[in-house]
Write a protein that holds these residues in place. Structure first.
Motif, short mmCIF file in Angstrom:
data_model
loop_
_atom_site.label_atom_id
_atom_site.label_comp_id
_atom_site.label_asym_id
_atom_site.label_seq_id
_atom_site.Cartn_x
_atom_site.Cartn_y
_atom_site.Cartn_z
N THR A 57 0.85 -1.20 0.00
CA THR A 57 0.00 0.00 0.00
C THR A 57 0.88 1.24 0.00
O THR A 57 2.07 1.17 0.28
N TRP A 58 0.26 2.37 -0.31
CA TRP A 58 0.94 3.65 -0.29
C TRP A 58 1.11 4.18 1.13
O TRP A 58 1.79 5.18 1.34
N GLY A 59 0.48 3.58 2.11
CA GLY A 59 0.53 4.09 3.48
C GLY A 59 -0.38 5.32 3.60
O GLY A 59 -1.38 5.42 2.90
N GLU A 60 -0.03 6.24 4.47
CA GLU A 60 -0.79 7.48 4.65
C GLU A 60 0.10 8.67 4.33
O GLU A 60 0.50 9.43 5.20
N PRO A 61 0.43 8.87 3.06
CA PRO A 61 1.38 9.92 2.69
C PRO A 61 0.77 11.33 2.78
O PRO A 61 -0.35 11.55 2.35
N PRO A 62 1.52 12.27 3.36
CA PRO A 62 1.03 13.64 3.40
C PRO A 62 1.14 14.34 2.04
O PRO A 62 0.41 15.28 1.77
N ALA A 63 2.06 13.86 1.19
CA ALA A 63 2.27 14.49 -0.12
C ALA A 63 2.65 13.43 -1.14
O ALA A 63 3.19 12.38 -0.81
N PHE A 64 2.36 13.75 -2.40
CA PHE A 64 2.70 12.89 -3.52
C PHE A 64 3.52 13.70 -4.50
O PHE A 64 3.25 14.87 -4.74
N GLN A 65 4.55 13.07 -5.08
CA GLN A 65 5.37 13.73 -6.10
C GLN A 65 5.58 12.79 -7.27
O GLN A 65 5.72 11.57 -7.09
N ILE A 66 5.60 13.37 -8.45
CA ILE A 66 5.96 12.65 -9.65
C ILE A 66 7.11 13.42 -10.28
O ILE A 66 7.08 14.66 -10.33
N GLY A 67 8.15 12.70 -10.69
CA GLY A 67 9.33 13.36 -11.21
C GLY A 67 9.79 12.72 -12.51
O GLY A 67 9.44 11.58 -12.81
N PHE A 68 10.58 13.48 -13.26
CA PHE A 68 11.03 13.07 -14.57
C PHE A 68 12.50 13.38 -14.75
O PHE A 68 12.97 14.44 -14.33
N GLY A 77 4.49 18.17 -7.35
CA GLY A 77 3.97 17.63 -6.10
C GLY A 77 2.59 18.14 -5.77
O GLY A 77 2.15 19.19 -6.27
N THR A 78 1.89 17.39 -4.94
CA THR A 78 0.56 17.79 -4.50
C THR A 78 0.23 17.14 -3.16
O THR A 78 0.78 16.09 -2.82
N THR A 79 -0.65 17.78 -2.43
CA THR A 79 -1.23 17.18 -1.23
C THR A 79 -2.70 16.85 -1.48
O THR A 79 -3.41 16.46 -0.57
N GLN A 80 -3.14 17.00 -2.72
CA GLN A 80 -4.54 16.78 -3.08
C GLN A 80 -4.80 15.38 -3.64
O GLN A 80 -5.78 15.15 -4.33
N HIS A 81 -3.92 14.43 -3.37
CA HIS A 81 -4.07 13.05 -3.83
C HIS A 81 -5.07 12.31 -2.94
O HIS A 81 -5.39 12.76 -1.84
N THR A 114 5.80 8.84 -2.53
CA THR A 114 5.14 9.44 -1.38
C THR A 114 6.13 9.53 -0.22
O THR A 114 5.73 9.73 0.91
N GLY A 115 7.38 9.34 -0.51
CA GLY A 115 8.40 9.34 0.52
C GLY A 115 8.79 7.92 0.87
O GLY A 115 9.88 7.46 0.56
N ALA A 116 7.89 7.17 1.49
CA ALA A 116 8.17 5.79 1.89
C ALA A 116 8.03 4.82 0.73
O ALA A 116 8.66 3.77 0.71
N THR A 117 7.21 5.15 -0.25
CA THR A 117 6.96 4.26 -1.39
C THR A 117 7.32 5.00 -2.68
O THR A 117 6.89 6.12 -2.90
N THR A 118 8.11 4.33 -3.53
CA THR A 118 8.50 4.90 -4.81
C THR A 118 8.29 3.87 -5.91
O THR A 118 8.64 2.71 -5.75
N VAL A 119 7.71 4.33 -7.02
CA VAL A 119 7.54 3.50 -8.21
C VAL A 119 8.34 4.15 -9.31
O VAL A 119 8.13 5.33 -9.64
#
Length: 144
Positions: A57-68, A77-81, A114-119
């Motif tokens: 699972t993604w856990g309970e992340p306060p923020a999400f980021q996608i990078g290139f 980044g967003t906190t609206q996920h 999300t910090g703890a989880t990265t794809v």
């Protein structure tokens, strides 16, 4: 011999980014760790990103980021996920995804975290599918 043939027919994650216009504009990619989908629904109008982990699972992340990386490097980044009830799918919805589409089209690699989880995911073959997504008949703008 039968075991080898059976193993060869097991479904494996597809390496290619794929586009479909039916029933709405959809861009998909499979990795070893996750399934990624971006949709655009002109009736709303709204873009949505869904990243579903194959395990965990993604856990309970306060923020999400996608990078290139590898062309036009950048990070968004967003906190609206939102997370699905089982925590396996992370989603983000917005009226504009130009920076995300640019990142997918003009880079070699990407990551979602999300910090703890990265794809991690490859973008080496994403450009044609992203261009088809941008040109989708349901109204995706051709440029960001």
């Amino acid at each position: 011999m039968r075991l080898i043939l059976a193993l060869l027919t097991l479904p494996l994650p597809a390496a290619a980014w794929e586009f479909s216009a039916d029933p709405i504009c959809t861009l998909t990619h499979q990795t070893t760790d996750a399934e990624i989908a971006i949709t655009y629904d002109a009736a709303l109008p709204e873009y949505a990103l869904f990243i579903t982990l194959r395990t965990g699972t993604w856990g309970e992340p306060p923020a999400f980021q996608i990078g290139f990386l590898g062309g036009r490097n950048g990070q968004i980044g967003t906190t609206q996920h939102r997370l699905s009830g089982d925590g396996a799918t992370l989603s983000v919805r917005d009226s504009g995804f130009g920076n995300v589409l640019d990142g997918l089209e003009f880079n070699a690699d990407g990551f979602a975290t999300t910090g703890a989880t990265t794809v991690d995911f490859t973008l080496t073959d994403a450009a044609p599918a992203v261009r088809a997504f941008r040109d989708c008949p349901s109204g995706v703008p051709a440029t960001s």
